[in-house]
Write an enzyme that holds these catalytic residues in place. Structure first.
Site, PDB file in Angstrom:
ATOM      1  CG  ASP A   1       6.862   7.480   5.160  1.00  0.00           C
ATOM      2  OD1 ASP A   1       5.964   8.068   4.541  1.00  0.00           O
ATOM      3  OD2 ASP A   1       7.595   6.613   4.662  1.00  0.00           O
TER       4      ASP A   1
ATOM      5  CG  ASP B   1       0.658  -0.372   0.362  1.00  0.00           C
ATOM      6  OD1 ASP B   1       0.733   0.512  -0.520  1.00  0.00           O
ATOM      7  OD2 ASP B   1       0.482  -0.129   1.561  1.00  0.00           O
TER       8      ASP B   1
END
Length: 244
Positions: A132, A10
């Site tokens: 998500d 990330d």
């Protein structure tokens, strides 16, 4: 069927970080050299790399392009998938042209479904849909907003569009090392005729074993983040378990 392991990188400000529940204010920096981290994962034998441009997810456009390009140059033989800030056909085409194996469309799948469906159809098997969810409802804009759309309903929209996979993340579990939400992930896998990649909460080999046991249900792989960086999961043991 073996379980595919996707170690996560990330990116925030050009650095490798992990967040807790998607909160940019709760970022732990693990490396200032994303390319070196990518090489380390490839050297360990991981078959894929999962990269997220966190700044891009909030900005709505790529924000860590230099770091992503460095990763691609560092591991040319390892397939990479990228999400975060990919909102136009031109951006999809540009990234796939630079060597990405797969792009991930998240917020765009909710905010601009016509674009997301068109991208899946234009590049079949090269576009994954990132869903998500918080309490079963889809979240967007770097998880800052929660919609009124059921995660499973969104997944069904992409079944016949040529999508490569659904990447299902339980936000409440992400970065918390509390275990995968097996119930919600399995519900998604049973609801759609697409491979599902689990994400969020992986903390131990037991989590991987539980997911591997559901591979026949349509769960193709799992993204591993903080547990790898913190040493809670041994890479060799994880890869051996996944191969079984």
């Amino acid at each position: 069927m073996p379980l595919t392991l996707y170690p996560a990188i990330d990116l925030k400000g050009g650095q490798v970080v992990r967040l807790r529940r998607g909160d940019m204010a709760q970022a732990t920096v693990y490396s200032a050299d994303p390319a070196a981290q990518a090489r380390a994962f490839a050297a360990l034998g991981f078959p894929w790399l999962h990269v997220v441009d966190l700044d891009g997810a909030f900005a709505g456009k790529p924000a860590n392009s230099a770091a992503v390009e460095a990763i691609l140059a560092a591991i040319p033989a390892t397939p990479v998938q990228l999400g975060g800030g990919i909102r136009t056909m031109a951006t999809v085409e540009a990234w796939l042209g630079r060597g990405l194996r797969r792009v991930i469309l998240g917020s765009a799948a909710v905010k601009d479904p016509e674009f997301a469906l068109a991208a899946c159809k234009a590049w079949p098997g090269r576009v994954a849909v990132g869903i998500d969810a918080r309490n079963g409802m889809v979240a967007t804009e770097g998880w800052a907003e929660v919609s009124t759309i059921l995660a499973t309903d969104l997944g069904k929209r992409f079944e016949d569009a040529g999508a490569a996979a659904i990447i299902y993340t339980d936000i409440e579990r992400d970065g918390m090392l509390g275990g995968v939400n097996l119930e919600a992930t399995l519900a998604m896998a049973r609801a759609v005729r697409l491979p599902v990649i689990a994400s969020g909460g992986v903390a131990s080999l037991d989590d991987l074993a539980a997911l591997a046991g559901l591979a026949g249900e349509g769960i193709e792989g799992v993204i591993i983040g903080r547990a790898l960086y913190d040493g809670r999961i041994d890479p060799a043991a994880a890869l051996a378990l996944a191969a079984r």
